[in-house]
Design a protein around this motif. Structure first.
Motif, short mmCIF file in Angstrom:
data_model
loop_
_atom_site.label_atom_id
_atom_site.label_comp_id
_atom_site.label_asym_id
_atom_site.label_seq_id
_atom_site.Cartn_x
_atom_site.Cartn_y
_atom_site.Cartn_z
N PHE A 65 4.90 -20.48 10.48
CA PHE A 65 4.13 -20.64 11.73
C PHE A 65 3.06 -21.74 11.60
N GLY A 66 2.40 -21.78 10.42
CA GLY A 66 1.44 -22.86 10.18
C GLY A 66 0.05 -22.60 10.73
N ALA A 67 -0.30 -21.34 11.03
CA ALA A 67 -1.69 -21.02 11.40
C ALA A 67 -2.55 -21.14 10.14
N PRO A 68 -3.81 -21.55 10.26
CA PRO A 68 -4.62 -21.72 9.05
C PRO A 68 -4.79 -20.44 8.23
N VAL A 69 -4.76 -19.29 8.90
CA VAL A 69 -5.03 -18.03 8.22
C VAL A 69 -3.91 -17.01 8.49
N ILE A 70 -3.48 -16.31 7.42
CA ILE A 70 -2.50 -15.22 7.55
C ILE A 70 -3.15 -13.95 7.02
N ILE A 71 -3.12 -12.90 7.83
CA ILE A 71 -3.69 -11.61 7.42
C ILE A 71 -2.56 -10.60 7.27
N ASN A 72 -2.48 -10.01 6.09
CA ASN A 72 -1.52 -8.93 5.88
C ASN A 72 -2.14 -7.67 6.49
N ALA A 73 -1.86 -7.46 7.78
CA ALA A 73 -2.60 -6.46 8.54
C ALA A 73 -1.79 -5.18 8.68
N ARG A 74 -2.49 -4.06 8.48
CA ARG A 74 -1.82 -2.76 8.65
C ARG A 74 -1.45 -2.57 10.13
N LEU A 75 -0.45 -1.73 10.36
CA LEU A 75 0.00 -1.49 11.74
C LEU A 75 -0.98 -0.57 12.44
N ARG A 76 -1.36 -0.96 13.65
CA ARG A 76 -2.23 -0.10 14.46
C ARG A 76 -1.39 0.96 15.16
N ASP A 77 -1.91 2.17 15.22
CA ASP A 77 -1.17 3.26 15.87
C ASP A 77 -0.87 2.92 17.32
N SER A 78 0.37 3.16 17.72
CA SER A 78 0.82 3.00 19.11
C SER A 78 0.73 1.57 19.63
N SER A 79 0.65 0.59 18.73
CA SER A 79 0.67 -0.81 19.17
C SER A 79 2.12 -1.28 19.31
N LEU A 80 2.29 -2.40 20.00
CA LEU A 80 3.63 -3.00 20.11
C LEU A 80 4.16 -3.32 18.72
N ARG A 81 3.28 -3.84 17.85
CA ARG A 81 3.73 -4.24 16.52
C ARG A 81 4.27 -3.03 15.75
#
Ligand SMILES: [Zn+2]
Length: 348
Positions: free
Chosen positions: A171-187
């Motif tokens: 993707f090439g965004a300056p920052v990548i966050i290994n983010a936990r899944l939020r409850d009931s989110s689309l992700r």
């Protein structure tokens, strides 16, 4: 070669090699007017990945709407492999009201996977899962900061999945966050369906921020090249990203007016001053210090705070030696935002 089967969005077939606009009925407003979800489909002649790109799940996060508008104008999309399904305004209700929420104050991104007999948010979530996600092999969802906060262009994704990691790195965004899944989110719902998805954050709600829009649009094209929907570019090296180790909110240590705040994208050392907070009827200034070395990935643009309010989102990175390399690039990003916003400097 046998011709590719059409794709159906609702009852509408889109034939191979065609592009179509489909309006999916959601529910009626109390005015009797029917509310519809606008979907743009580009169904390539050749088999390939089926990618959804969605924006404004939070109705006031409009940078993604502009990212998709610009994306859809690109001529190179006329010859894609696979299918692109673009949903520029998922929360049409919030978009009209310039609000994050649905009319009943529900957050659509906390309402997945949804069901047809639930709230309006739940119904819209279910429609999105059935009509869009279920037909896709990959996804990208676009967001901006909320509550007067601006986000540095960043990818939030679950990096333990190799296909997601591949998409995130391309993707090439300056920052990548290994983010936990939020409850009931689309992700979370999309992850449950086994479909790799990126969440892109950039800029501030109710604004068009030029750099996050450009980074977002280029990022989507780069992912389409990486997963084989568009030809790969051999010459161009993708922009460098840093992977974040941990993030923390830096909060106001007293109530007052914020000044001398470091801009978005700044790299700060531990105990470096990030802002001053001053009393409006006095001159007592309190310094806000960086709790650790890191990069500012989110900041409050409204200079009025109560003690405890979040001022900065600060990230420490896996390889601190990368910070210097990335800082000039991202500072450039925040400065061009300032220009767009008329020289005013100043979550998923
Ligand atoms: Zn959002």
């Amino acid at each position: 070669m046998p011709k590719r089967e059409p794709i159906y969005i609702g009852d509408t077939p889109v034939k191979a090699g065609e592009r179509a606009s489909v309006d999916l009925p959601i529910a009626r407003l109390y005015t009797h007017t029917e509310m519809k979800l606008p979907v743009q489909v580009i169904h390539g002649k050749k088999e390939g990945p089926v990618l959804f790109v969605s924006a404004a799940i939070h109705g006031d996060e409009i940078n993604g709407v502009e990212i998709i508008r610009r994306l859809l104008r690109l001529k190179l999309l006329n010859n894609i492999r696979g299918t692109l399904i673009a949903i520029p305004i998922v929360n049409v209700y919030g978009f009209i009201n310039r609000s994050r929420y649905l009319p009943d104050r529900r957050d659509l991104n906390r309402s997945f996977p949804g069901n047809y007999s639930g709230s309006l948010a739940s119904l819209l979530a279910k429609l999105f899962m059935d009509e869009i996600v279920a037909k896709c092999t990959h996804g990208i969802d676009l967001h901006s900061g909320s509550n007067h906060r601006a986000n540095l262009s960043q990818i939030r994704a679950t990096l333990n999945n190799p296909e997601i990691e591949r998409m995130a790195n391309s993707f090439g965004a300056p920052v990548i966050i290994n983010a936990r899944l939020r409850d009931s989110s689309l992700r979370e719902a999309v992850a449950g369906s086994g479909i790799p998805m990126l969440l892109y954050e950039g800029g501030e709600s109710l604004r068009f921020n030029e750099r996050p829009i450009t980074v977002g649009m280029n990022g989507i094209v780069a992912v389409m090249r990486e997963i084989g929907m568009l030809p790969k570019k051999t010459r161009k090296k993708p922009p460098q990203s840093v992977v974040v180790k941990a993030t923390s909110w830096v909060r106001a240590n007293k109530s007052g007016i914020v000044h001398k705040a470091v801009p978005l994208g700044s790299v700060v050392k531990k105990n470096q001053q990030m802002a001053g907070i001053i009393d409006p009827i006095g001159d007592q200034e309190e310094a806000v210090l960086a709790p650790f070395e890191g990069i500012v990935i989110g900041c409050l643009n409204l200079p009025l705070v109560h003690r405890g309010d979040a001022l900065f989102h600060l990230a420490s990175v896996e390889r601190p030696q990368d910070l210097a390399e990335i800082s000039s690039m991202v500072l450039d990003e925040s400065l061009s935002d300032a220009e767009i916003m008329g020289g005013l400097t100043s979550e998923e």
